[in-house]
Design an enzyme around this catalytic site. Structure first.
Site, PDB file in Angstrom:
ATOM      1  N   ASN A   9       0.856  -1.187   0.000  1.00 20.69           N
ATOM      2  CA  ASN A   9       0.000   0.000   0.000  1.00 20.69           C
ATOM      3  C   ASN A   9       0.900   1.248   0.000  1.00 20.69           C
ATOM      4  O   ASN A   9       1.696   1.434   0.926  1.00 20.69           O
ATOM      5  CB  ASN A   9      -0.902  -0.044   1.245  1.00 20.69           C
ATOM      6  CG  ASN A   9      -1.821   1.149   1.350  1.00 20.69           C
ATOM      7  OD1 ASN A   9      -1.391   2.277   1.099  1.00 20.69           O
ATOM      8  ND2 ASN A   9      -3.052   0.929   1.718  1.00 20.69           N
ATOM      9  N   HIS A  12       0.920   6.294   1.808  1.00 17.25           N
ATOM     10  CA  HIS A  12       1.614   7.258   2.664  1.00 17.25           C
ATOM     11  C   HIS A  12       2.829   7.904   2.002  1.00 17.25           C
ATOM     12  O   HIS A  12       3.392   8.857   2.545  1.00 17.25           O
ATOM     13  CB  HIS A  12       1.891   6.648   4.036  1.00 17.25           C
ATOM     14  CG  HIS A  12       0.589   6.349   4.715  1.00 17.25           C
ATOM     15  ND1 HIS A  12      -0.298   7.352   5.040  1.00 17.25           N
ATOM     16  CD2 HIS A  12      -0.016   5.188   5.029  1.00 17.25           C
ATOM     17  CE1 HIS A  12      -1.391   6.806   5.558  1.00 17.25           C
ATOM     18  NE2 HIS A  12      -1.240   5.499   5.553  1.00 17.25           N
ATOM     19  N   ARG A  20       3.497  18.909   1.906  1.00 16.14           N
ATOM     20  CA  ARG A  20       4.115  20.140   1.439  1.00 16.14           C
ATOM     21  C   ARG A  20       3.477  20.660   0.152  1.00 16.14           C
ATOM     22  O   ARG A  20       3.995  21.592  -0.450  1.00 16.14           O
ATOM     23  CB  ARG A  20       5.610  19.887   1.188  1.00 16.14           C
ATOM     24  CG  ARG A  20       6.431  19.735   2.442  1.00 16.14           C
ATOM     25  CD  ARG A  20       6.715  21.080   3.115  1.00 16.14           C
ATOM     26  NE  ARG A  20       7.619  21.876   2.310  1.00 16.14           N
ATOM     27  CZ  ARG A  20       8.945  21.858   2.417  1.00 16.14           C
ATOM     28  NH1 ARG A  20       9.513  21.095   3.326  1.00 16.14           N
ATOM     29  NH2 ARG A  20       9.693  22.596   1.651  1.00 16.14           N
ATOM     30  N   HIS A  45      -5.689   3.634  -1.662  1.00 15.72           N
ATOM     31  CA  HIS A  45      -7.007   4.038  -1.154  1.00 15.72           C
ATOM     32  C   HIS A  45      -7.284   5.464  -1.602  1.00 15.72           C
ATOM     33  O   HIS A  45      -6.611   6.396  -1.151  1.00 15.72           O
ATOM     34  CB  HIS A  45      -6.975   3.933   0.377  1.00 15.72           C
ATOM     35  CG  HIS A  45      -8.281   4.225   1.054  1.00 15.72           C
ATOM     36  ND1 HIS A  45      -8.424   4.190   2.426  1.00 15.72           N
ATOM     37  CD2 HIS A  45      -9.497   4.568   0.572  1.00 15.72           C
ATOM     38  CE1 HIS A  45      -9.675   4.483   2.754  1.00 15.72           C
ATOM     39  NE2 HIS A  45     -10.345   4.732   1.641  1.00 15.72           N
ATOM     40  N   ARG A  47      -9.358   8.241  -0.967  1.00 14.70           N
ATOM     41  CA  ARG A  47     -10.332   8.658   0.049  1.00 14.70           C
ATOM     42  C   ARG A  47     -11.197   9.788  -0.485  1.00 14.70           C
ATOM     43  O   ARG A  47     -10.788  10.544  -1.362  1.00 14.70           O
ATOM     44  CB  ARG A  47      -9.604   9.127   1.317  1.00 14.70           C
ATOM     45  CG  ARG A  47      -8.886   8.010   2.049  1.00 14.70           C
ATOM     46  CD  ARG A  47      -8.327   8.514   3.360  1.00 14.70           C
ATOM     47  NE  ARG A  47      -9.350   8.616   4.372  1.00 14.70           N
ATOM     48  CZ  ARG A  47      -9.537   7.728   5.355  1.00 14.70           C
ATOM     49  NH1 ARG A  47      -8.755   6.697   5.483  1.00 14.70           N
ATOM     50  NH2 ARG A  47     -10.510   7.897   6.217  1.00 14.70           N
ATOM     51  N   ARG A  51      -7.005  12.940   0.852  1.00 14.90           N
ATOM     52  CA  ARG A  51      -5.928  13.419   1.733  1.00 14.90           C
ATOM     53  C   ARG A  51      -4.565  12.859   1.326  1.00 14.90           C
ATOM     54  O   ARG A  51      -3.543  13.435   1.644  1.00 14.90           O
ATOM     55  CB  ARG A  51      -6.226  13.106   3.191  1.00 14.90           C
ATOM     56  CG  ARG A  51      -6.147  11.644   3.540  1.00 14.90           C
ATOM     57  CD  ARG A  51      -6.283  11.429   5.026  1.00 14.90           C
ATOM     58  NE  ARG A  51      -7.642  11.649   5.487  1.00 14.90           N
ATOM     59  CZ  ARG A  51      -8.138  11.091   6.596  1.00 14.90           C
ATOM     60  NH1 ARG A  51      -7.365  10.332   7.346  1.00 14.90           N
ATOM     61  NH2 ARG A  51      -9.368  11.286   6.953  1.00 14.90           N
ATOM     62  N   HIS A  52      -4.534  11.691   0.678  1.00 17.52           N
ATOM     63  CA  HIS A  52      -3.243  11.197   0.185  1.00 17.52           C
ATOM     64  C   HIS A  52      -3.314  10.913  -1.316  1.00 17.52           C
ATOM     65  O   HIS A  52      -2.893  11.732  -2.112  1.00 17.52           O
ATOM     66  CB  HIS A  52      -2.664  10.052   1.041  1.00 17.52           C
ATOM     67  CG  HIS A  52      -3.631   9.029   1.558  1.00 17.52           C
ATOM     68  ND1 HIS A  52      -4.447   8.297   0.736  1.00 17.52           N
ATOM     69  CD2 HIS A  52      -3.882   8.611   2.829  1.00 17.52           C
ATOM     70  CE1 HIS A  52      -5.168   7.458   1.481  1.00 17.52           C
ATOM     71  NE2 HIS A  52      -4.861   7.645   2.745  1.00 17.52           N
ATOM     72  N   GLU A  75      -8.756   0.471  -3.011  1.00 14.50           N
ATOM     73  CA  GLU A  75      -9.528   0.559  -1.767  1.00 14.50           C
ATOM     74  C   GLU A  75     -10.509   1.702  -1.887  1.00 14.50           C
ATOM     75  O   GLU A  75     -10.111   2.818  -2.256  1.00 14.50           O
ATOM     76  CB  GLU A  75      -8.589   0.842  -0.587  1.00 14.50           C
ATOM     77  CG  GLU A  75      -7.954  -0.380  -0.032  1.00 14.50           C
ATOM     78  CD  GLU A  75      -7.181  -0.044   1.235  1.00 14.50           C
ATOM     79  OE1 GLU A  75      -7.490   0.956   1.892  1.00 14.50           O
ATOM     80  OE2 GLU A  75      -6.250  -0.783   1.530  1.00 14.50           O
ATOM     81  N   THR A 106      -8.225   3.953   8.625  1.00 14.85           N
ATOM     82  CA  THR A 106      -9.420   3.112   8.637  1.00 14.85           C
ATOM     83  C   THR A 106      -9.471   2.395   9.981  1.00 14.85           C
ATOM     84  O   THR A 106      -8.682   1.497  10.249  1.00 14.85           O
ATOM     85  CB  THR A 106      -9.364   2.102   7.469  1.00 14.85           C
ATOM     86  OG1 THR A 106      -9.016   2.820   6.287  1.00 14.85           O
ATOM     87  CG2 THR A 106     -10.676   1.418   7.272  1.00 14.85           C
ATOM     88  N   GLU A 156     -10.996  -9.259   3.663  1.00 14.32           N
ATOM     89  CA  GLU A 156      -9.704  -8.875   4.244  1.00 14.32           C
ATOM     90  C   GLU A 156      -9.943  -8.662   5.727  1.00 14.32           C
ATOM     91  O   GLU A 156     -10.725  -7.790   6.124  1.00 14.32           O
ATOM     92  CB  GLU A 156      -9.157  -7.607   3.581  1.00 14.32           C
ATOM     93  CG  GLU A 156      -7.821  -7.206   4.210  1.00 14.32           C
ATOM     94  CD  GLU A 156      -7.047  -6.185   3.392  1.00 14.32           C
ATOM     95  OE1 GLU A 156      -7.133  -6.205   2.145  1.00 14.32           O
ATOM     96  OE2 GLU A 156      -6.361  -5.361   4.018  1.00 14.32           O
ATOM     97  N   HIS A 198      -3.543  -4.229   7.881  1.00 12.38           N
ATOM     98  CA  HIS A 198      -3.607  -3.051   8.758  1.00 12.38           C
ATOM     99  C   HIS A 198      -2.693  -3.211   9.958  1.00 12.38           C
ATOM    100  O   HIS A 198      -2.837  -4.144  10.743  1.00 12.38           O
ATOM    101  CB  HIS A 198      -5.027  -2.720   9.237  1.00 12.38           C
ATOM    102  CG  HIS A 198      -5.211  -1.227   9.388  1.00 12.38           C
ATOM    103  ND1 HIS A 198      -4.752  -0.543  10.476  1.00 12.38           N
ATOM    104  CD2 HIS A 198      -5.739  -0.305   8.557  1.00 12.38           C
ATOM    105  CE1 HIS A 198      -5.019   0.743  10.317  1.00 12.38           C
ATOM    106  NE2 HIS A 198      -5.614   0.923   9.155  1.00 12.38           N
ATOM    107  N   GLY A 199      -1.739  -2.282  10.037  1.00 10.19           N
ATOM    108  CA  GLY A 199      -0.874  -2.213  11.210  1.00 10.19           C
ATOM    109  C   GLY A 199       0.232  -3.254  11.259  1.00 10.19           C
ATOM    110  O   GLY A 199       0.922  -3.368  12.269  1.00 10.19           O
TER     111      GLY A 199
HETATM  112  N1  PXP Z   1      -5.823  -2.984   4.209  1.00  7.44           N
HETATM  113  C1  PXP Z   1      -6.763  -2.026   4.276  1.00  7.44           C
HETATM  114  C2  PXP Z   1      -8.159  -2.379   3.886  1.00  7.44           C
HETATM  115  C3  PXP Z   1      -6.445  -0.709   4.673  1.00  7.44           C
HETATM  116  O1  PXP Z   1      -7.411   0.221   4.739  1.00  7.44           O
HETATM  117  C4  PXP Z   1      -5.102  -0.411   4.965  1.00  7.44           C
HETATM  118  C5  PXP Z   1      -4.736   0.984   5.329  1.00  7.44           C
HETATM  119  O2  PXP Z   1      -5.001   1.852   4.287  1.00  7.44           O
HETATM  120  C6  PXP Z   1      -4.154  -1.433   4.867  1.00  7.44           C
HETATM  121  C7  PXP Z   1      -4.542  -2.719   4.517  1.00  7.44           C
HETATM  122  C8  PXP Z   1      -2.712  -1.180   5.164  1.00  7.44           C
HETATM  123  O3  PXP Z   1      -2.556  -0.860   6.503  1.00  7.44           O
HETATM  124  P1  PXP Z   1      -1.171  -0.254   7.001  1.00  7.44           P
HETATM  125  O4  PXP Z   1      -0.936   0.990   6.204  1.00  7.44           O
HETATM  126  O5  PXP Z   1      -1.407  -0.012   8.452  1.00  7.44           O
HETATM  127  O6  PXP Z   1      -0.126  -1.300   6.729  1.00  7.44           O
END
Ligand code: PXP
Length: 252
Positions: A9, A12, A20, A45, A47, A51-52, A75, A106, A156, A198-199
Site C-alpha cells: 500500500n 503514505h 508540502r 485508497h 479517500r 488526503r493522500h 480501496e 481506517t 480482508e 492493517h498495522g
Molecule cells: N488494508 C486495508 C483495507 C487498509 O485500509 C489499509 C490501510 O489503508 C491497509 C490494509 C494497510 O494498513 P497499514 O498501512 O497499516 O499497513
C-alpha cells in the site's frame, strides 16, 4: 500451504508529498520500486477527501499495474462516486472499506451485517464488471457470515487491533490472535479467499503469515516508515522474507 501474496500500500508516499503540496515523493515511483522488490500487487485508497492518493495517482497506478501485469487493489468507500471511478478503471481488485472523514486511518471494519442492503448492490456491480471484490471486516463471526451472504469473493481481515496489542505488550494480543485464526478458518470454510491487513510490521507479520488460510497481506504504513531508514526496496524484501520464513515454518 499456498504462497502468501504481498500487496504493498503506497498511500503514505502521497501523504508525505501532500504535506508540502509538492509533486514528490511520487507514489507511482514507489509502486515501481515495490513491484521490482517483489510486491505481488499495489494497493491504494482513494479517500473521499483525497488526503493522500489523488485521482491522477489512480490514473497513473492503473496504467502502471496493467502495463506490469500486477493487480491494482483499489480501496474504496461504499459510495456512488467511488463506484463510478472503479467501474471506469476496472482495476483487478477492489476492497470496500468504511470511511469517516475525521478518522486518522481506517479504524474498524465494514459493518456488512448492519448494512447488507447498501453493500450488496455495490458488490454485485463490481463483480459484474469483472473486478474481484474484497470486504475489509473485523474478524467477527457475524461480519464474516454477512460477507459471504452479500456475494463477495474475498474478505480482508482487519489485523490492526492485534498488531497494536502486540506493540503495546498488552495481554489482549493472544485472544485477538485467536480471533484472527478462527475468523480465517470460518471465512475459508464459507468458500471465501482470505486476506489480512492493517498495522502489520516486522514483529507481527510472522504470526499472521502462519495462519494457513490467509492468501494475501496488504501492508503500507510501516513499510513507508521503514523506507526512511533502509530504503523501500530493502524494507519490502525484508518483509517478504519474514512472510516466507513464517509460512515455511508453519508448513513444516
Ligand atoms: N488494508 C486495508 C483495507 C487498509 O485500509 C489499509 C490501510 O489503508 C491497509 C490494509 C494497510 O494498513 P497499514 O498501512 O497499516 O499497513
Amino acid at each position: 500451504m499456498s504462497r502468501l501474496r504481498l500487496g504493498v500500500n503506497i498511500d503514505h508516499v502521497a501523504t508525505i508529498r501532500n504535506a508540502r503540496g509538492e509533486t514528490y515523493p511520487d507514489p507511482v515511483r514507489a509502486a515501481e520500486v515495490a513491484i521490482a522488490a517483489g510486491a505481488d500487487g499495489i494497493t491504494a485508497h482513494l479517500r473521499e477527501d483525497r488526503r493522500h492518493i489523488s485521482d491522477s495517482d489512480i490514473d497513473s497506478l492503473d496504467a502502471l499495474t496493467k502495463r506490469r501485469g500486477r493487480p491494482l487493489n483499489f480501496e474504496m468507500a461504499v459510495t456512488d462516486e467511488m463506484l463510478a471511478i472503479a467501474l471506469r478503471h476496472k482495476p483487478r481488485a477492489a476492497c470496500l472499506v468504511p470511511e469517516r472523514r475525521e478518522e486518522v486511518t481506517t479504524e474498524g471494519g465494514l459493518n456488512v451485517a448492519g448494512e447488507h442492503n447498501r453493500v450488496a448492490p455495490v458488490v454485485a456491480q463490481l463483480k459484474q464488471a469483472g473486478i474481484r471484490v474484497s470486504l475489509f471486516i473485523e474478524p467477527d463471526p457475524r461480519q464474516i457470515a454477512a460477507a459471504a451472504s452479500v456475494g463477495t469473493q474475498v474478505v480482508e481481515l482487519h489485523t490492526g487491533a492485534y498488531c497494536m496489542a502486540v506493540r503495546e505488550r498488552r495481554p489482549e494480543a493472544e485472544p485477538l490472535y485467536r480471533r484472527l485464526r478462527e475468523g480465517a478458518a470460518q471465512a475459508a470454510a464459507l468458500g471465501l479467499e482470505v486476506h489480512a491487513g492493517h498495522g502489520i510490521d516486522y514483529e507481527t507479520v510472522g504470526a499472521i503469515a502462519a495462519i494457513p488460510e490467509i492468501a494475501e497481506l496488504n501492508i503500507g504504513h510501516f513499510l513507508i516508515g521503514e523506507a526512511i531508514f533502509t530504503g523501500l526496496d530493502a524494507a519490502i524484501r525484508r518483509m517478504r522474507a519474514l512472510m516466507d520464513t513464517a509460512r515455511d515454518e508453519a508448513a513444516a
